[in-house]
Scaffold this active site. Sequence first.
Site, PDB file in Angstrom:
ATOM      1  N   ASP A   2      77.033  50.130  61.007  1.00 24.32           N
ATOM      2  CA  ASP A   2      76.727  51.124  59.979  1.00 24.32           C
ATOM      3  C   ASP A   2      76.503  50.510  58.600  1.00 24.32           C
ATOM      4  OD1 ASP A   2      79.275  50.314  59.439  1.00 24.32           O
ATOM      5  OD2 ASP A   2      80.160  52.332  59.349  1.00 24.32           O
ATOM      6  N   GLY A   3      76.464  49.178  58.527  1.00 21.54           N
ATOM      7  CA  GLY A   3      76.227  48.514  57.252  1.00 21.54           C
ATOM      8  C   GLY A   3      77.486  48.071  56.537  1.00 21.54           C
ATOM      9  N   GLU A   4      78.667  48.480  57.026  1.00 23.20           N
ATOM     10  CA  GLU A   4      79.913  48.011  56.420  1.00 23.20           C
ATOM     11  C   GLU A   4      80.185  46.571  56.860  1.00 23.20           C
ATOM     12  OE1 GLU A   4      83.038  50.783  57.288  1.00 23.20           O
ATOM     13  OE2 GLU A   4      82.031  52.437  56.264  1.00 23.20           O
ATOM     14  N   ASP A  50      64.581  32.848  19.527  1.00 26.12           N
ATOM     15  CA  ASP A  50      64.859  33.992  18.651  1.00 26.12           C
ATOM     16  C   ASP A  50      66.069  33.652  17.799  1.00 26.12           C
ATOM     17  OD1 ASP A  50      67.163  34.459  20.286  1.00 26.12           O
ATOM     18  OD2 ASP A  50      65.915  35.612  21.655  1.00 26.12           O
ATOM     19  N   LYS A  84      61.390  36.967  16.513  1.00 25.11           N
ATOM     20  CA  LYS A  84      61.240  37.841  17.665  1.00 25.11           C
ATOM     21  C   LYS A  84      61.633  39.244  17.273  1.00 25.11           C
ATOM     22  CE  LYS A  84      62.989  38.501  22.412  1.00 25.11           C
ATOM     23  NZ  LYS A  84      63.880  37.942  23.466  1.00 25.11           N
ATOM     24  N   ASP A 110      67.329  28.394  26.067  1.00 25.20           N
ATOM     25  CA  ASP A 110      67.785  29.775  26.215  1.00 25.20           C
ATOM     26  C   ASP A 110      68.836  29.794  27.326  1.00 25.20           C
ATOM     27  OD1 ASP A 110      67.974  32.458  25.633  1.00 25.20           O
ATOM     28  OD2 ASP A 110      65.839  32.869  25.914  1.00 25.20           O
ATOM     29  N   THR A 126      61.496  37.183  33.142  1.00 20.00           N
ATOM     30  CA  THR A 126      60.047  37.227  33.362  1.00 20.00           C
ATOM     31  C   THR A 126      59.331  36.021  32.768  1.00 20.00           C
ATOM     32  OG1 THR A 126      59.644  38.440  31.311  1.00 20.00           O
ATOM     33  CG2 THR A 126      60.097  39.739  33.304  1.00 20.00           C
ATOM     34  N   THR A 149      59.647  35.404  26.969  1.00 18.07           N
ATOM     35  CA  THR A 149      60.217  34.855  25.734  1.00 18.07           C
ATOM     36  C   THR A 149      59.899  33.371  25.593  1.00 18.07           C
ATOM     37  OG1 THR A 149      62.011  36.471  25.646  1.00 18.07           O
ATOM     38  CG2 THR A 149      62.374  34.387  24.510  1.00 18.07           C
TER      39      THR A 149
END
Length: 332
Positions: free
Chosen positions: A38-40, A176, A205, A230, A235, A238
């Site tokens: 059941d996913g447990e 930044d 920034k 950083d 993504t 920056t």
Amino acid sequence: MTADIRLFAPAAGREFGERVAAAMGAPLAPLEEREFEDGEHKARPLASVRDADVYVVQSLYGEPGRSVDDKLCRLLFVIAAMKDASAARVTAVVPYLCYSRKDRRTQPRDPVTTRYLATLFEAVGVDRVVTLDVHNLAAFQNAFRCPTEHLEARALFARHFAAALAGEEVVVVSPDVGGAKRAEQLRTSLSAALGRPVGNAFVEKHRAGGVVTGEAVVGDVAGRVALIVDDLISTGGTIARAAASCRARGAKAVYAAATHGLFTGDAARVIADPALDRLIVTNSVPPFRLDAAALGGKLVVLDVAPLVAEAIRRLHEGGSLVELLEPPRPSS
């Protein structure tokens, strides 16, 4: 008398856990993990942990087939099972700590998820939490009531760049203003490793409605190798914006360093931009979303397992972690 040490790693983090164990010169302790229809699921130590000093290693990032929340839930259950099995102390070693970016309210009725995360760890009885380069150190320290330890990859980066850029004039750049302290710390460490001054700069920034703007560079990067630093790359926007700004102002080359490489969304395309010459991350999060071959050798992954192993050894022996923050100075 010091309690016996036990090192565990759930299946999702076993590869990194084995690296840590190898650096410590001891195998991982066996851990049973069972999945139900059941996913447990359940997990239990297959070695005695009674009166032992237990360390559970697991980076909390999402990946195909296993979400951040799934990994977090499993880690919490493992910690609770260790406590129920009479471990003397259980330390969660979480190189990448999920939800650490949501550390304050930025609009009405916003959650402070970092604090909720801390409550979950404390609820299952964790004795200490060790992490690496969190997004906001003050928020992390204030969120937890149990003892915490904060490791930094700064010395690792400083050693790498001291060797790679030994003959170059270097300026460390924050993408930044908010990251200026992090950049200054790396600049100080790199100056010590090189045995000569290193410059500093930052890129403006502004964020409004999810749109990031700003390209002015405060500091001199012309004719130098710009080293952008950083805590993480998501993504890649920056880093790309900062790299383009440095190039436009005459930087000889642009390198970037970030502890955690999440590489979400269109990061691969952004990082492939020729404005960026080299990108250095650690294996706190494996770069499984990137095609390393397509990047043409641009990506370098540094191993933080020895740092984590040494931190565990020192904590077990009641030692200090302060010396782990700085690279060795060059011999005179």
